[in-house]
Design an enzyme around this catalytic site. Sequence first.
Site, PDB file in Angstrom:
ATOM      1  N   HIS A 377      27.575  -2.754 -42.507  1.00 23.18           N
ATOM      2  CA  HIS A 377      27.994  -3.624 -43.621  1.00 23.18           C
ATOM      3  C   HIS A 377      28.856  -4.793 -43.184  1.00 23.18           C
ATOM      4  CE1 HIS A 377      26.749  -0.827 -46.909  1.00 23.18           C
ATOM      5  NE2 HIS A 377      26.974   0.076 -45.973  1.00 23.18           N
ATOM      6  N   LYS A 568      36.675 -10.626 -56.121  1.00 26.50           N
ATOM      7  CA  LYS A 568      36.271  -9.863 -54.939  1.00 26.50           C
ATOM      8  C   LYS A 568      37.535  -9.575 -54.144  1.00 26.50           C
ATOM      9  CE  LYS A 568      33.615 -13.480 -53.843  1.00 26.50           C
ATOM     10  NZ  LYS A 568      32.294 -13.036 -53.420  1.00 26.50           N
ATOM     11  N   ARG A 569      37.453  -8.726 -53.089  1.00 26.64           N
ATOM     12  CA  ARG A 569      38.627  -8.517 -52.261  1.00 26.64           C
ATOM     13  C   ARG A 569      39.139  -9.857 -51.722  1.00 26.64           C
ATOM     14  NH1 ARG A 569      40.087  -3.114 -51.021  1.00 26.64           N
ATOM     15  NH2 ARG A 569      41.661  -4.106 -49.730  1.00 26.64           N
ATOM     16  N   LYS A 574      36.295 -14.882 -47.161  1.00 27.08           N
ATOM     17  CA  LYS A 574      35.715 -15.126 -48.485  1.00 27.08           C
ATOM     18  C   LYS A 574      36.196 -16.449 -49.078  1.00 27.08           C
ATOM     19  CE  LYS A 574      35.373 -10.136 -49.447  1.00 27.08           C
ATOM     20  NZ  LYS A 574      33.951  -9.860 -49.716  1.00 27.08           N
ATOM     21  N   THR A 676      27.583  -8.395 -53.476  1.00 26.89           N
ATOM     22  CA  THR A 676      26.846  -7.765 -54.572  1.00 26.89           C
ATOM     23  C   THR A 676      27.357  -8.283 -55.914  1.00 26.89           C
ATOM     24  OG1 THR A 676      28.355  -5.905 -54.275  1.00 26.89           O
ATOM     25  CG2 THR A 676      26.118  -5.641 -53.441  1.00 26.89           C
ATOM     26  N   LYS A 680      25.492  -9.365 -59.710  1.00 25.48           N
ATOM     27  CA  LYS A 680      25.926  -8.996 -61.063  1.00 25.48           C
ATOM     28  C   LYS A 680      26.076 -10.246 -61.930  1.00 25.48           C
ATOM     29  CE  LYS A 680      28.251  -5.220 -58.802  1.00 25.48           C
ATOM     30  NZ  LYS A 680      29.498  -4.821 -58.118  1.00 25.48           N
TER      31      LYS A 680
END
Length: 836
Positions: A377, A568-569, A574, A676, A680
């Site tokens: 991952h 998100k984290r 990111k 992911t 959504k």
Amino acid sequence: MSPLTDLIKNHPNANCFDLPPLPLDAEGMADDFRRYYAHTLGRDCDDQTIYYAYKALSITLRDRLVERWKNTRNAYDEADCKRTYYLSLEFLMGRALSNAMLNLGLNDAVAQGLYEMGLALEEIQDNEPDAGLGNGGLGRLAACFLDSCASLQLPVRGYGLRYEYGMFRQVIEGGEQHEEPDHWLRDGNPWELERPEFTQRIPFGGRTEASTDRFGRKSVRWIDTSDVLAVPYDVPVPGYRNDTVNTLRLWKAAATDEFNLDEFNAGSYPESVAQKNAAEHITMVLYPNDASECGEELRLRQQFFLASASIKDVLRDWIRRHGNDFTRFAERNCFQLNDTHPAVSVAELMRQLMDEHDLEWDAAWLIVRQTMAYTNHTLLPEALERWPVRLFRQLLPRILEIIFEINARFLAEVASRWPGDVDRQRRMSLIEEGYDPQVRMAYLAIVGSFSVNGVAALHSELLIDGLFRDFNELWPRKFNNKTNGVTQRRWLAMCNPGLRELLNETIGDGWVRDLSQLKQLEPFAADPAFRARWHAIKQENKQRLVEQVSQLCRVEFPLEAIFDVQVKRIHEYKRQLLNVLHVIHLYNRIKRGDTRNWTPRCVLIGGKAAPGYMMAKQIIKLINHVARTINGDPDTAGLLRMAFMPDYRVSLMEVIAPGTDLSEQISTAGKEASGTGNMKFMMNGAITIGTLDGANIEIREQVGDENFFLFGMTAAGVEARRQHYDPNGIIASDPALLEVMNLLESGHFNQFAGGAFDQVIFAIRNPHDPWMTAADFRNYIDVQEQAALAYRDRERWLRMSILNTARSGHFSSDRTITEYSRDIWHLDAVAPHTSA
Ligand code: 26Q
């Protein structure tokens, strides 16, 4: 068989446990509800708290799951089918109640029954705590996969740990993150069933002793161990309206009895009871660091505890059904490793087969290499798990011996394939040599598995050309891709009832089982009346989100603005920072009066930082301080709002995704394995602004370039630029970025805390910034402007939104699981005989 079961089985009324099916109508369920509320829980209508209503309703539904659960187990046993075990240190299940109601098809009946008692279903649902046994993407993926496996009637069981404390609760004080323990089991968990009869004994520590019997057969015993008990708790996983209920089995650590007794005899009773605590610590708490190593002994204990207990459970069940003959074991069983966290399973299965079931090395190794499959991952090298050899030696001496033997045999294979290439042997060794030698868990997983997969097309390609290149040269057919997906049951049907009803009315409800049917929606994107209804539903969902934001963030979002969301984290790769830079840029434009053709915008950011990740925590603080300044400036009224949502989690995403217009997926290309959340949002009709990273690439392929806001460097571009990256040159030559940096550096957002954001600023200006935030700034703000413009053209936006939903079929976890089953697991669907 124990005397009691003998008694029951031979009793003339042996089938006295074949109960008639439970009623599924409003009245029948309301009866049960009242009985549980009044008798089982002992409450009456004077009780002010609605919590017990949640409990009573949960037990009512659980009963209806339990009857189907047994039938499913029996059907799998009778079919004697191949099974898969999904081994994961994380299962981020969220809430169970609304999911059970949706999948059992009891939504309307329950709502009606409660209504007649004067109770509001939604309020009851809000009393359920999230099962937060995961950090983020990897844990939620495991939960979506379980939903899909049950809905596809595949014999798949999840194995995990029953953490007493799940993901920490995030509270924001003075703009900073603080962590509070999440004691989610405090009031009991109606969704679990303890199965003490399947308790296992797990060894730790001790030493090994080799011996040779009189036939010259060598064997090893692992002795003088300190054992810990593993007690399973089963959680039902209902399929969508198909009578299948699969199992998630979570292990809880408990002390053995003799553990205490030894110490007691030595005369130190209190100390011996305290010892008991140490054993039970193993499943006390979830490790909250995603994407980073931790190296703590307790974490390795957790990993082995899960691996050992789960494998014992599987072997026990095999022996129950087939006796002590393992010749067909590999044909009928498969273990899927969710990242390297359970990779010690490779060595533990060897150990159990050899030391506990008397198989020879070769026979055992054949079984391991035909039953283990590994999913990677992450591409971040710093996130690849390694454990010190010395820790293994102390905690798992027998496992270390087996790893050494696996490595010796493997390196011999490498040497015979590439004679004399010692550098390759060093590179590929399961042991990284050095001052403090380490076990490379990813390599152990690769060598021990028949399948290794990445989680999006780009990610799998980068694994093959990068991190796992040598292994791909040796075993090219082992490597494959399985692009992630999410379950449309939770992430559309359950969380977006408005859209669900519109879809059902327009194309029927087949999409709930087969998301590719959303394609039938495409023609409606051109229909003005349909667009109007689409718009009305989005506005209702935005209203729900507005209320959530108002309550949790104390910020008011105007409904007509574009809702721009990144949840998100919190991690540098990111690039929440890039998002903040854009917001500051918008603020500068407002202050400058550059607001012609302005699109009002509300920016929402949410996510947790690993407690020890200082930079991520500083980014949270920056977001909160920028939000405070902007929201407090009267010039921004009606134009710009920013909020940080505390304690982002599954149940909040269920409100956020339906109410979002613009989905931020802005990681540095080549760093986000898949993502992911992006899926959504897309399903719920949000449009993505994103880089060519992870599954964004496939989202764009599906939805078309004209329905996706693309910006930024490619993964190859990022790597090519590293040598001559010059953020300060970029800042100096871009007036907008220079102005943003000037405001940031002036201390405008930290008036009372000089230097509070120095590290963040330094990171942006650092020529070695691995995430190259400055490099993508110009393109990002330009494309943000295009998005703002597009939003002003309501008809155009609605068309794009509808097409995003219509083309999201590929991102159902049903599609992903169908591929896992076809290419890796080779499972057949098995339907239970329906009695209910
Ligand atoms: C490691 C060592 C010690 C303690 C904890 C950990 C740890 C825990 C969790 C390391 C990593 C994680 C989680 C990783 C994760 O969530 N990865 C994400 O997986 C998603 C599902 O495949 C992808 O969509 C995301 O791109 C990826 O970041």
